[in-house]
Design a protein around this motif. Structure first.
Motif, short mmCIF file in Angstrom:
data_model
loop_
_atom_site.label_atom_id
_atom_site.label_comp_id
_atom_site.label_asym_id
_atom_site.label_seq_id
_atom_site.Cartn_x
_atom_site.Cartn_y
_atom_site.Cartn_z
N THR A 9 -78.27 18.09 7.81
CA THR A 9 -77.05 18.38 7.06
C THR A 9 -76.30 17.11 6.65
O THR A 9 -75.22 17.19 6.07
N ASP A 10 -76.86 15.93 6.94
CA ASP A 10 -76.18 14.68 6.61
C ASP A 10 -75.93 14.56 5.10
O ASP A 10 -74.84 14.22 4.65
N GLY A 11 -76.99 14.81 4.32
CA GLY A 11 -76.87 14.63 2.88
C GLY A 11 -75.89 15.57 2.22
O GLY A 11 -75.05 15.15 1.42
N ILE A 12 -75.97 16.84 2.58
CA ILE A 12 -75.02 17.79 1.97
C ILE A 12 -73.61 17.51 2.46
O ILE A 12 -72.64 17.75 1.74
N GLY A 13 -73.48 16.98 3.69
CA GLY A 13 -72.16 16.60 4.18
C GLY A 13 -71.56 15.46 3.37
O GLY A 13 -70.38 15.49 3.01
N LEU A 14 -72.38 14.45 3.07
CA LEU A 14 -71.90 13.33 2.27
C LEU A 14 -71.52 13.77 0.86
O LEU A 14 -70.43 13.45 0.37
N VAL A 15 -72.40 14.51 0.21
CA VAL A 15 -72.14 14.92 -1.17
C VAL A 15 -70.92 15.84 -1.25
O VAL A 15 -70.09 15.71 -2.15
N ARG A 16 -70.78 16.75 -0.29
CA ARG A 16 -69.62 17.64 -0.31
C ARG A 16 -68.33 16.85 -0.11
O ARG A 16 -67.31 17.13 -0.77
N ASP A 17 -68.34 15.86 0.76
CA ASP A 17 -67.14 15.06 0.98
C ASP A 17 -66.74 14.33 -0.31
O ASP A 17 -65.57 14.31 -0.68
N LEU A 18 -67.73 13.74 -0.97
CA LEU A 18 -67.43 12.95 -2.16
C LEU A 18 -67.05 13.82 -3.35
O LEU A 18 -66.16 13.46 -4.13
#
Length: 280
Positions: free
Chosen positions: A100-109
């Motif tokens: 879930t790291d990638g979707i976490g980063l993209v959602r934050d940005l």
């Protein structure tokens, strides 16, 4: 009460127990979430002991994300594209792995900060477990090109091969970055600050005023890279606290079938803990 944990080395700093406790309060779900110290050599044994004690799911932080992938009987497409796992779920006596790291980063940005990643020429610094987690998501978010640089070039080459997009993802030698021109997005996924380095050295020519600089660390560990970004003239600079909360929310939803609210948790952590030092 269901039992969950975060595994890492070191892991005493982890905010995951606090974050998931708050998510549980929000949603009315009773859970127990602890931090478990595990070295790479002892990770498999520690995970077996956790499962034997009734563990239902776990998060995995540095330096265990690639080892977690190898211990899973079932992996999601996201995990397979990354070759790394940060979220484990116990099903039918087996570990199922996701990332879930990638979707976490993209959602934050994109959701929290309202930034558009499409068309951005992107430099990803690092090729370890954290970089592996975010690289596929950056491509999915529409970056035009992903250049991956690592001090051990073979690791960058291996990540590019795993991504399987030779037209958009490329590896570069660290010392050759001076010849790469500038990027619209630079993501630091290295552990240099956690390893005790207090300065971050890169050519200023990699950045411009429009460059978005993102560190997957936060607090003190993000200071060296974000200081470099400020000196290089980057107007927009973001640390990894928002990503940490968002990836935790995605993991929580996988385990419990409900997505918690992240805004209040993020605001509390940002407002109350100036001393937070590393990201999961």
């Amino acid at each position: 009460m269901s039992h969950y944990a975060v595994f890492g080395h070191p892991v005493s700093h982890s905010l995951s127990p606090r974050i998931h406790a708050e998510f549980g309060r929000q949603t009315g779900i009773a859970l127990d979430y602890t931090a478990i110290e595990a070295t790479p050599a002892g990770f498999a044994q520690a995970l077996d002991a956790f499962a034997a004690a009734g563990g239902k799911g776990a998060n995995v932080t540095l330096p265990l994300k690639e080892a977690a992938f190898a211990l899973c009987s079932v992996t999601s497409e996201r995990a397979r594209r990354a070759g790394a796992v940060n979220t484990l779920t116990r099903n039918d006596g087996q570990w199922h792995g996701d990332n879930t790291d990638g979707i976490g980063l993209v959602r934050d940005l994109t959701a929290r900060l309202g930034l558009d990643l499409r068309g951005r020429r992107t430099l990803l610094l690092g090729a370890g477990g954290s970089a592996r987690g975010v690289a596929p998501a950056l491509l999915d978010a529409g970056v035009s090109e992903l250049v991956i640089a690592n001090r051990t070039p073979e690791r960058a080459d291996a990540l590019v091969d795993l991504l399987g997009e030779p037209g958009r993802a490329h590896s570069r030698y660290w010392n050759d970055l001076v010849n790469e021109g500038d990027f619209a997005l630079i993501v630091n996924a290295t552990s240099a600050s956690r390893d005790g380095l207090q300065e971050f050295s890169l050519p200023f020519a990699l950045a411009a005023s429009r460059t978005l600089a993102v560190d997957l660390n936060y607090g003190e560990a993000a200071i060296p890279f974000l200081a470099w970004a400020q000196a290089a003239g980057c107007r927009d600079r973001v640390d990894g606290l928002g990503m940490l909360v968002e990836q935790a929310a995605a993991a929580f939803e996988l385990w419990h079938g409900v997505r918690p609210d992240t805004a209040g948790v993020y605001a509390t952590l940002r407002g109350k803990d100036a001393s937070l030092v590393t990201a999961d």
